[in-house]
Design an enzyme around this catalytic site. Structure first.
Site, PDB file in Angstrom:
ATOM      1  N   LYS A   6       0.814  -1.216   0.000  1.00  0.00           N
ATOM      2  CA  LYS A   6       0.000   0.000   0.000  1.00  0.00           C
ATOM      3  C   LYS A   6       0.850   1.270   0.000  1.00  0.00           C
ATOM      4  O   LYS A   6       0.499   2.272   0.619  1.00  0.00           O
ATOM      5  CB  LYS A   6      -0.974   0.016   1.184  1.00  0.00           C
ATOM      6  CG  LYS A   6      -1.819  -1.243   1.342  1.00  0.00           C
ATOM      7  CD  LYS A   6      -2.421  -1.717   0.030  1.00  0.00           C
ATOM      8  CE  LYS A   6      -3.342  -0.700  -0.605  1.00  0.00           C
ATOM      9  NZ  LYS A   6      -3.778  -1.098  -1.977  1.00  0.00           N
ATOM     10  N   SER A  35      -4.383   3.513   3.948  1.00  0.00           N
ATOM     11  CA  SER A  35      -4.617   2.748   2.722  1.00  0.00           C
ATOM     12  C   SER A  35      -4.780   1.263   3.041  1.00  0.00           C
ATOM     13  O   SER A  35      -5.627   0.576   2.458  1.00  0.00           O
ATOM     14  CB  SER A  35      -3.454   2.963   1.744  1.00  0.00           C
ATOM     15  OG  SER A  35      -3.702   2.311   0.518  1.00  0.00           O
ATOM     16  N   ARG A  52       6.362   5.292   1.046  1.00  0.00           N
ATOM     17  CA  ARG A  52       5.276   6.248   1.253  1.00  0.00           C
ATOM     18  C   ARG A  52       5.183   6.582   2.738  1.00  0.00           C
ATOM     19  O   ARG A  52       5.533   5.754   3.592  1.00  0.00           O
ATOM     20  CB  ARG A  52       3.960   5.629   0.769  1.00  0.00           C
ATOM     21  CG  ARG A  52       2.769   6.570   0.731  1.00  0.00           C
ATOM     22  CD  ARG A  52       1.528   5.813   0.272  1.00  0.00           C
ATOM     23  NE  ARG A  52       0.394   6.697   0.041  1.00  0.00           N
ATOM     24  CZ  ARG A  52      -0.836   6.283  -0.251  1.00  0.00           C
ATOM     25  NH1 ARG A  52      -1.077   4.980  -0.343  1.00  0.00           N
ATOM     26  NH2 ARG A  52      -1.812   7.148  -0.459  1.00  0.00           N
ATOM     27  N   HIS A  85       7.238  -7.658  -1.945  1.00  0.00           N
ATOM     28  CA  HIS A  85       7.092  -6.847  -0.740  1.00  0.00           C
ATOM     29  C   HIS A  85       8.143  -7.246   0.300  1.00  0.00           C
ATOM     30  O   HIS A  85       8.148  -6.712   1.408  1.00  0.00           O
ATOM     31  CB  HIS A  85       5.702  -7.026  -0.126  1.00  0.00           C
ATOM     32  CG  HIS A  85       4.598  -6.374  -0.902  1.00  0.00           C
ATOM     33  ND1 HIS A  85       4.708  -5.107  -1.442  1.00  0.00           N
ATOM     34  CD2 HIS A  85       3.344  -6.815  -1.214  1.00  0.00           C
ATOM     35  CE1 HIS A  85       3.573  -4.791  -2.055  1.00  0.00           C
ATOM     36  NE2 HIS A  85       2.742  -5.808  -1.946  1.00  0.00           N
ATOM     37  N   THR A  97       2.584   0.615  -5.057  1.00  0.00           N
ATOM     38  CA  THR A  97       3.037  -0.534  -5.853  1.00  0.00           C
ATOM     39  C   THR A  97       2.407  -0.567  -7.238  1.00  0.00           C
ATOM     40  O   THR A  97       3.098  -0.741  -8.245  1.00  0.00           O
ATOM     41  CB  THR A  97       2.699  -1.841  -5.118  1.00  0.00           C
ATOM     42  OG1 THR A  97       3.091  -1.740  -3.749  1.00  0.00           O
ATOM     43  CG2 THR A  97       3.396  -3.018  -5.779  1.00  0.00           C
ATOM     44  N   THR A  98       1.092  -0.420  -7.293  1.00  0.00           N
ATOM     45  CA  THR A  98       0.376  -0.504  -8.569  1.00  0.00           C
ATOM     46  C   THR A  98       0.855   0.578  -9.524  1.00  0.00           C
ATOM     47  O   THR A  98       1.059   0.325 -10.727  1.00  0.00           O
ATOM     48  CB  THR A  98      -1.137  -0.372  -8.348  1.00  0.00           C
ATOM     49  OG1 THR A  98      -1.564  -1.290  -7.329  1.00  0.00           O
ATOM     50  CG2 THR A  98      -1.905  -0.662  -9.627  1.00  0.00           C
ATOM     51  N   TRP A  99       1.039   1.769  -9.021  1.00  0.00           N
ATOM     52  CA  TRP A  99       1.499   2.903  -9.835  1.00  0.00           C
ATOM     53  C   TRP A  99       2.909   2.661 -10.352  1.00  0.00           C
ATOM     54  O   TRP A  99       3.192   2.881 -11.534  1.00  0.00           O
ATOM     55  CB  TRP A  99       1.449   4.172  -8.988  1.00  0.00           C
ATOM     56  CG  TRP A  99       1.626   5.449  -9.746  1.00  0.00           C
ATOM     57  CD1 TRP A  99       1.491   5.638 -11.100  1.00  0.00           C
ATOM     58  CD2 TRP A  99       1.966   6.726  -9.201  1.00  0.00           C
ATOM     59  NE1 TRP A  99       1.725   6.958 -11.421  1.00  0.00           N
ATOM     60  CE2 TRP A  99       2.009   7.643 -10.271  1.00  0.00           C
ATOM     61  CE3 TRP A  99       2.216   7.173  -7.906  1.00  0.00           C
ATOM     62  CZ2 TRP A  99       2.322   8.989 -10.092  1.00  0.00           C
ATOM     63  CZ3 TRP A  99       2.515   8.510  -7.718  1.00  0.00           C
ATOM     64  CH2 TRP A  99       2.561   9.417  -8.801  1.00  0.00           C
ATOM     65  N   LYS A 109      -7.899   6.789  -3.556  1.00  0.00           N
ATOM     66  CA  LYS A 109      -7.679   8.215  -3.755  1.00  0.00           C
ATOM     67  C   LYS A 109      -6.281   8.529  -4.257  1.00  0.00           C
ATOM     68  O   LYS A 109      -6.078   9.377  -5.118  1.00  0.00           O
ATOM     69  CB  LYS A 109      -7.902   8.973  -2.443  1.00  0.00           C
ATOM     70  CG  LYS A 109      -9.352   9.157  -2.049  1.00  0.00           C
ATOM     71  CD  LYS A 109      -9.424  10.044  -0.800  1.00  0.00           C
ATOM     72  CE  LYS A 109     -10.853  10.318  -0.414  1.00  0.00           C
ATOM     73  NZ  LYS A 109     -10.927  11.190   0.803  1.00  0.00           N
ATOM     74  N   GLY A 110      -5.288   7.869  -3.667  1.00  0.00           N
ATOM     75  CA  GLY A 110      -3.910   8.142  -4.040  1.00  0.00           C
ATOM     76  C   GLY A 110      -3.438   9.522  -3.633  1.00  0.00           C
ATOM     77  O   GLY A 110      -2.486  10.056  -4.214  1.00  0.00           O
TER      78      GLY A 110
END
Length: 326
Positions: A74, A169, A161, A139, A77-79, A293-294
């Site tokens: 969280k 998150s 982050r 991770h 990672t996806t970005w 939201k990010g």
């Protein structure tokens, strides 16, 4: 707890007898849902994940051209996966409707080591990941991969982050994937685990420091990125990532707006609106749950001032002297 009682909890057939025996000798802890975690090599894992870590450590054969995308869960990672894919794919001249990110969730393109590829075996079939470079994700903290990667010059990109935003998150994501009512008691339980370090892949600060130190010791091999900087300076950070990966943008690409196109393609607004990310699953989670939201600083809307202050004090103490600050 008696080892026999502990082993009786381990029922998943993915876990070997050898791993069950190891688990019986490790410190154990229950997460906010009562699921067991154990501490291995300084990091807390659930039992299935530990099996994946052990399989990876025993079986992964790195190639010097491999790229590993790492993060604490969280943390963006996806970005990071989407940006890396877009940077590497730009030379393939995809038509506008055939880009892989338009038909695949980023987690379907970049597989996890311990959560996917190595969860059942130490020798999975990696034939379909034969492209150069191969892209993987994890991770795991850096020290968990040290022996496996020590003789390889593969590149590692880590995104971190702010712990407060990461915690919130986690709260939203956990409630979504486990179909739980989102309430304060769950948040407070997660907060307590985060603060004492007994959280999946924790302690959070040790995870950060493993990659931070790695980036200082070998900056050509380990890139340390901050989610907050990626949000504030997407153009510069995308260029920085491309430079590290060995595929910098040409002057012509910059002038033609290629960097901005990648930024737009990989934006939360765009990715969350794609059909592939509104349906389907990745790693037993709905694709839509990977997008919320990010926003930087959104945690202030959910954490009390006392919770924020405690996290700030912990991070200041744990990172003291490292040169890493938030």
């Amino acid at each position: 707890m008696d080892p026999k009682d502990l082993l009786s909890i381990v029922r998943d057939d993915k876990i070997t007898k050898e791993t069950k025996s190891l688990i019986s000798s490790l410190p154990s802890h229950e997460d906010f849902q009562g699921r067991k975690l154990c501490k291995y090599q300084g990091c807390w894992y659930n039992y299935n994940t530990l099996q994946g870590v052990l399989n990876f450590q025993r079986g992964f054969q790195p190639q010097d051209t491999d790229i590993i995308l790492a993060s604490y869960p969280k943390s963006g990672t996806t970005w990071l996966k989407a940006l890396t894919v877009a940077i590497l794919e730009r030379s393939k001249n995809h038509s506008s409707d055939h880009h892989p990110l338009l038909s695949h969730n980023p987690h379907g393109i970049v597989p996890y080591f311990e959560l996917g590829l190595y969860i059942e075996s130490s020798s999975p079939d990696l034939a379909k990941y034969s492209s150069v470079p191969r892209l993987f994700s994890t991770h795991m903290p850096l020290h968990a991969m040290h022996k496996t990667l020590k003789d390889s010059s593969c590149k590692i990109v880590y995104v971190c982050r702010n712990m407060k935003d990461t915690l919130v998150s986690w709260w939203f994501f956990s409630c979504a994937i486990y179909k739980l009512e989102r309430n304060r008691s769950i948040l407070e339980s997660l907060f307590k685990s985060f603060c004492n370090g007994t959280f999946s892949y924790g302690p959070f600060w040790e995870h950060l420091l493993s990659y931070w130190r790695g980036s200082l010791e070998d900056p050509k091999r380990v890139l340390f990125m901050r989610y907050e900087e990626m949000k504030a300076e997407p153009h510069d950070q995308i260029k920085r990532l491309a430079d590290f990966l060995g595929c910098p943008f040409t002057k012509e690409e910059e002038e033609s707006g290629c960097v901005d196109e990648i930024s737009d393609l990989c934006s939360l607004r765009n990715l969350s609106g794609l059909k592939i990310n509104k349906t389907g699953k990745s790693y037993n989670s709905d694709n839509k749950d990977y997008f919320r939201k990010g926003e930087v600083g959104d945690s202030k809307n959910y954490l009390t001032p006392e919770m924020e202050n405690k996290i700030d004090m912990i991070i200041q103490e744990k990172l003291q002297g490292s040169g890493l600050k938030f």
